[in-house]
Design an enzyme around this catalytic site. Structure first.
Site, short mmCIF file in Angstrom:
data_model
loop_
_atom_site.label_atom_id
_atom_site.label_comp_id
_atom_site.label_asym_id
_atom_site.label_seq_id
_atom_site.Cartn_x
_atom_site.Cartn_y
_atom_site.Cartn_z
NE ARG A 29 -6.30 0.72 -1.84
CZ ARG A 29 -5.60 1.31 -0.86
NH1 ARG A 29 -4.29 1.12 -0.73
NH2 ARG A 29 -6.20 2.14 -0.02
CG ASP B 55 -3.14 7.84 -2.09
OD1 ASP B 55 -3.04 8.36 -0.96
OD2 ASP B 55 -2.81 6.66 -2.34
NE ARG C 140 0.17 1.55 3.27
CZ ARG C 140 1.08 2.48 3.38
NH1 ARG C 140 2.37 2.16 3.44
NH2 ARG C 140 0.76 3.75 3.44
N GLY C 141 0.25 2.39 -0.17
CA GLY C 141 1.01 3.62 -0.38
C GLY C 141 1.18 3.78 -1.89
CB ALA C 142 0.44 6.65 -4.11
CG ASN D 196 -2.41 11.63 1.99
OD1 ASN D 196 -1.88 10.71 1.38
ND2 ASN D 196 -2.09 11.93 3.23
CE LYS D 197 -5.23 5.77 4.06
NZ LYS D 197 -6.23 4.85 3.40
CD GLN E 138 -3.32 3.06 6.55
OE1 GLN E 138 -3.91 3.56 7.52
NE2 GLN E 138 -3.94 2.76 5.44
O1 MRU Z 1 -4.56 3.20 2.00
P1 MRU Z 1 -3.10 3.44 1.87
O2 MRU Z 1 -2.31 2.94 3.03
O3 MRU Z 1 -2.56 2.95 0.54
O4 MRU Z 1 -2.95 5.03 1.86
C1 MRU Z 1 -1.66 5.58 1.72
C2 MRU Z 1 -1.63 7.06 1.79
O5 MRU Z 1 -2.64 7.72 1.90
C3 MRU Z 1 -0.29 7.71 1.62
O6 MRU Z 1 -0.22 8.90 2.36
C4 MRU Z 1 -0.07 8.04 0.14
O7 MRU Z 1 -0.30 6.91 -0.65
C5 MRU Z 1 1.31 8.55 -0.11
S1 MRU Z 1 2.55 7.28 0.06
C6 MRU Z 1 4.05 8.01 -0.33
#
Ligand code: MRU
Length: 347
Positions: A94, A242, A51-53, A252-253, A201
């Site tokens: 996703r 994201d 996970r994470g973009a 973002n999250k 997270q």
């Molecule tokens: O649901 P996730 O854990 O994939 O969400 C991740 C985030 O929101 C991060 O802040 C974003 O992807 C940036 S990662 C460098």
């Protein structure tokens, strides 16, 4: 291009397979998954094992190779059809992180450029492009970190949300990159990590990786951010993203928007670390960004224990959009931009 690494390898190509650090088990267990099919990669992305973009983009790129490596196509048109089908399929894992689509499109563009070559060479090109995406990501993160560091000073308190860290990228993270670089330079930054409900997270991943790196990190619940700011403990907020729309609005999250409003109310700068792969100039505004909704159980049974009544209605958007007006700057590998200048960042 220099490549450097932080202690985590969330995504690895090893022995003809994709090896992922299972992020759903951190921080308690360090377990690796070995994936050999596009279906397995799709599931790992959907279930947040990766996970994470940027990491989602890297995993999808390798997933695309796994999806076409046994293609029986003998000609370009058939191979292109197989490649497109697999890319479309992985794109359903996703919806919000544009890095996923960016990586798949980048590989398709490479195959188009090499369309005159035999299918075996096109397959090799797909893998090579996936490897390049991962190699470049480490350097991109380092450059973002260097730009962000020019906005910070030794001794500052920094608040972050979710995990925009080494676990979400090839190395360094995006928003965490200046924290790692500051550590290398002997600075003492004091980091506050929001726990980041409902999937935690911040608690499970950011607090863990910064602690492992010896960075001064303090975990807080999301609802403590206002008080910590009011107490003067935070001089800058840095988050990842994201997807950045052409208007400078940032997805973002979930919870990031609230943190931005709080930072604004306390006169604290709010910075977004954004690789160019997260900037989507084809999406005009934040309202056009698709926001993922995730299963109710993440809220009702979040810690493996039922914490809400049976049958309760739940709304669980995984991301929110911070309007450009609350953002002090968006920092890419190319430099520092005001949100209304982001349209020019790819020039
Ligand atoms: O649901 P996730 O854990 O994939 O969400 C991740 C985030 O929101 C991060 O802040 C974003 O992807 C940036 S990662 C460098």
């Amino acid at each position: 291009m220099t490549t450097t690494s932080t202690p985590f390898a969330p995504v690895k190509w090893q022995d003809d397979a994709l090896v992922l650090l299972d992020q759903t088990r951190l921080p308690v267990e360090t377990t690796y998954l070995t994936l050999t099919t596009a279906q397995e990669v799709w599931a790992a992305i959907r279930h947040l094992q990766v996970r994470g973009a940027p990491a989602i983009g890297m995993a999808a790129a390798y997933g695309l190779y796994l999806g076409i490596r046994n293609s029986d196509a003998n000609d370009f048109d058939t191979f292109w059809q197989h490649l497109s089908e697999q890319a479309d399929y992985l794109g359903t894992s996703r919806p919000t992180a544009v890095n996923l689509f960016w990586a798949l499109d980048r590989i398709k563009a490479r195959v188009q450029r090499e369309s005159g070559k035999p299918v075996a060479e096109l397959k090799a090109a797909v893998l090579n492009e996936a490897l390049s995406i991962q190699r470049e990501d480490a350097e991109v993160c380092r450059r973002i970190g260097e730009h962000l560091l020019t906005l910070l000073k030794d001794g500052m308190g920094i608040l972050t949300h979710c995990n925009p860290g080494a676990l979400a990228t090839a190395a360094y993270g995006t928003a965490t990159a200046p924290l790692y670089l500051a550590k290398e330079r002997g600075w003492n930054l004091k980091v506050y990590a929001d726990e980041t409900r409902p999937v935690l997270q911040g608690a499970r991943l950011t607090a863990y990786e910064l602690q492992q790196a010896g960075i001064d990190v303090t975990l807080i619940c999301d609802n403590m951010a206002a008080m910590v700011m009011a107490q003067g403990k935070v001089q800058a907020v840095i988050v990842g993203t994201d997807r950045v729309a052409a208007s400078g609005d940032v997805a973002n999250k979930i919870g990031t928007y609230g943190v931005a409003v709080l930072a604004h109310a306390h006169g604290i700068p709010f910075y977004v670390a954004a690789p160019l792969s997260s900037i989507d100039l084809d999406t005009p505004t934040g309202a056009d960004i698709p926001i993922e909704e995730r299963p109710a159980e993440e809220i009702t049974h979040g810690l493996g224990k039922q914490v809400a009544p049976d049958g309760i209605k739940v709304y669980n958007p995984a991301f929110d959009v911070t309007p450009a007006r609350y953002i002090t700057a968006i920092v890419t590998e190319n430099g520092i931009y005001k949100p209304d200048e982001i349209r020019n960042c790819k020039r």
